[in-house]
Design a protein around this motif. Structure first.
Motif, short mmCIF file in Angstrom:
data_model
loop_
_atom_site.label_atom_id
_atom_site.label_comp_id
_atom_site.label_asym_id
_atom_site.label_seq_id
_atom_site.Cartn_x
_atom_site.Cartn_y
_atom_site.Cartn_z
N ILE A 119 0.84 -1.20 0.00
CA ILE A 119 0.00 0.00 0.00
C ILE A 119 0.87 1.26 0.00
N GLU A 120 2.14 1.10 0.38
CA GLU A 120 3.07 2.24 0.48
C GLU A 120 3.08 3.08 -0.81
N ASP A 121 2.89 4.38 -0.62
CA ASP A 121 2.82 5.31 -1.76
C ASP A 121 4.01 6.27 -1.72
N ASN A 122 4.84 6.20 -2.76
CA ASN A 122 6.02 7.08 -2.80
C ASN A 122 5.84 8.28 -3.71
N VAL A 123 4.63 8.44 -4.24
CA VAL A 123 4.42 9.53 -5.20
C VAL A 123 3.58 10.67 -4.61
N ALA A 124 2.33 10.37 -4.25
CA ALA A 124 1.44 11.45 -3.78
C ALA A 124 1.58 11.70 -2.27
N GLU A 125 1.68 10.61 -1.49
CA GLU A 125 1.69 10.79 -0.03
C GLU A 125 2.78 11.73 0.49
N LEU A 134 -0.26 18.52 3.75
CA LEU A 134 -1.51 19.31 3.84
C LEU A 134 -2.37 18.85 5.02
N ILE A 135 -1.97 17.72 5.64
CA ILE A 135 -2.79 17.12 6.70
C ILE A 135 -2.04 17.21 8.03
N PRO A 136 -2.40 18.17 8.88
CA PRO A 136 -1.67 18.30 10.15
C PRO A 136 -1.84 17.04 10.99
N GLY A 137 -0.74 16.48 11.46
CA GLY A 137 -0.82 15.29 12.32
C GLY A 137 -0.77 13.99 11.55
N PHE A 138 -0.60 14.05 10.23
CA PHE A 138 -0.62 12.83 9.42
C PHE A 138 0.40 11.80 9.93
N GLU A 139 1.66 12.25 10.15
CA GLU A 139 2.72 11.31 10.53
C GLU A 139 2.41 10.62 11.85
N PRO A 172 -8.48 15.35 3.10
CA PRO A 172 -7.63 15.04 4.24
C PRO A 172 -7.96 13.71 4.94
N SER A 173 -9.03 13.01 4.53
CA SER A 173 -9.36 11.77 5.25
C SER A 173 -8.24 10.75 5.10
N MET A 174 -8.10 9.93 6.13
CA MET A 174 -7.12 8.85 6.10
C MET A 174 -7.87 7.53 6.33
N PHE A 175 -7.38 6.46 5.74
CA PHE A 175 -8.06 5.18 5.91
C PHE A 175 -7.12 4.16 6.53
N ALA A 176 -7.71 3.21 7.24
CA ALA A 176 -6.95 2.06 7.75
C ALA A 176 -7.79 0.82 7.51
N LEU A 177 -7.14 -0.25 7.07
CA LEU A 177 -7.86 -1.49 6.76
C LEU A 177 -7.64 -2.52 7.86
N THR A 178 -8.71 -3.20 8.21
CA THR A 178 -8.62 -4.24 9.23
C THR A 178 -9.49 -5.42 8.81
#
Ligand code: HSE
Length: 320
Positions: free
Chosen positions: A233-239, A245-250, A271-277
């Motif tokens: 899932i690792e993104d080296n282009v857009a992320e 632009l997303i405070p607190g992303f890291e 700014p939404s972030m997703f996590a898969l489970t």
């Protein structure tokens, strides 16, 4: 035309939110959620033309102008192509945030064309509805065509957009018990802006990493190899660019990585972030972790919502 409708001239449909890009698949991957989504009521009228009667749930922010509204732009393109000699009026109930990275404009566009097609007893296939919905989506993203929200909203499930011209969409079978947690920070990101800050070219080195990851993600989903999904899932282009632009992303990413998630990233242009489970319980737990780490990273200054959803495998649905 009314007689061809068997007297039914009104329909209410739901169209789902979507997570596009899914990490490494910038502009080519997306999946649909069971919730949230948009509801649209569409009525056939004798009076020609397209009218928006009402939009709710948008705090008055969405355009009532049919030339600028994603739902009516999509409908207009469909009605012209099918040469329909009646009018329609619509009501849109936004039940999801917009400028949130959850495919809000795609949901409205898909709801409109799906509603009209269903009322007319499906004169065109779902596949043929895609270009009409894309016309609506185009309004919100600065004129660039990308189908990674519209296609999963229309077909459901996880899709690969192999090509936009000619359109070539491939459904990727998903493992069962696949849950998605969304953290939606209360800030807005304009897709056109989030696209404008991306590099116009990438190095061969980064390209190799990225296409290896996209292939790995598809293989991981199809083989039910969750460790492979997580690595790919690792993104080296857009992320690297958009995460600024997303405070607190890291901080959120760090917190999610400690947990039993098999994938994390920015949903669409954020700014939404997703996590898969793999279980609802894990999805709920990770939602708490994401919310807490986001609040801590921002000293409680930015509110956020959590959405927990299973994957929508059917696309839009008729509500009545
Ligand atoms: N793939 C698109 C992007 C999705 O990331 O810009 C946003 O609509």
């Amino acid at each position: 035309m009314h007689s061809e409708l068997n007297g039914i001239t009104e329909i209410r449909v739901f169209s789902p939110a979507t997570v596009s890009n899914v990490g490494s698949g910038f502009d080519i991957f997306g999946f649909a959620l069971d919730e949230p989504g948009d509801e649209v009521i569409l009525r056939i009228t004798k009076q020609k033309g397209i009218r928006i009667l009402k939009i709710s749930g948008d705090n008055g922010l969405l355009p009532m102008d049919t030339a600028r509204n994603t739902c009516t732009v999509a409908l207009s393109s469909m009605m012209k192509k099918l040469n329909l000699n009646f009018g329609v009026e619509i009501e849109i109930n936004k039940k999801m945030p917009f400028k949130s990275g959850l495919g809000s404009s795609a949901a409205s566009a898909v709801a409109g064309v799906f509603a009209l097609n269903t009322l007319l007893k499906n004169p065109v296939t779902l596949y043929e509805l895609l270009p009409f919905a894309l016309e609506g989506e185009r309004i919100s993203s600065g004129m660039t065509v990308h189908s990674d929200n519209v296609a999963p909203a229309l077909f459901g499930g996880f899709v690969l957009v192999r090509s936009n011209d000619p359109v070539d969409i491939i459904s990727i079978p998903l493992p069962k018990d696949f849950y998605c947690t969304i953290l939606h920070p209360h800030i807005e990101i304009d897709t056109a802006h989030a696209r404008s800050i991306l590099p116009s070219s990438i190095s061969l080195h980064d390209g190799i990493k990225q296409w290896a990851n996209t292939a790995g993600l598809v293989a991981g989903l199809m083989k039910r190899d969750f460790a492979l999904v997580k690595r790919s899932i690792e993104d080296n282009v857009a992320e690297p660019v958009r995460s600024k632009l997303i405070p607190g992303f890291e901080k959120v990413k760090e917190a999610v990585n400690y947990f039993n998630s098999f994938g994390f990233g920015i949903s669409g242009s954020g700014p939404s972030m997703f996590a898969l489970t793999r279980s609802k319980l894990d999805a709920l737990k990770i939602g708490n972790i994401m919310k807490k780490s986001f609040a801590q990273a921002n000293d409680g200054n930015i509110d956020s919502d959590i959405f927990i959803s299973s994957i929508n495998i059917y696309g839009p649905k008729i509500l009545g």
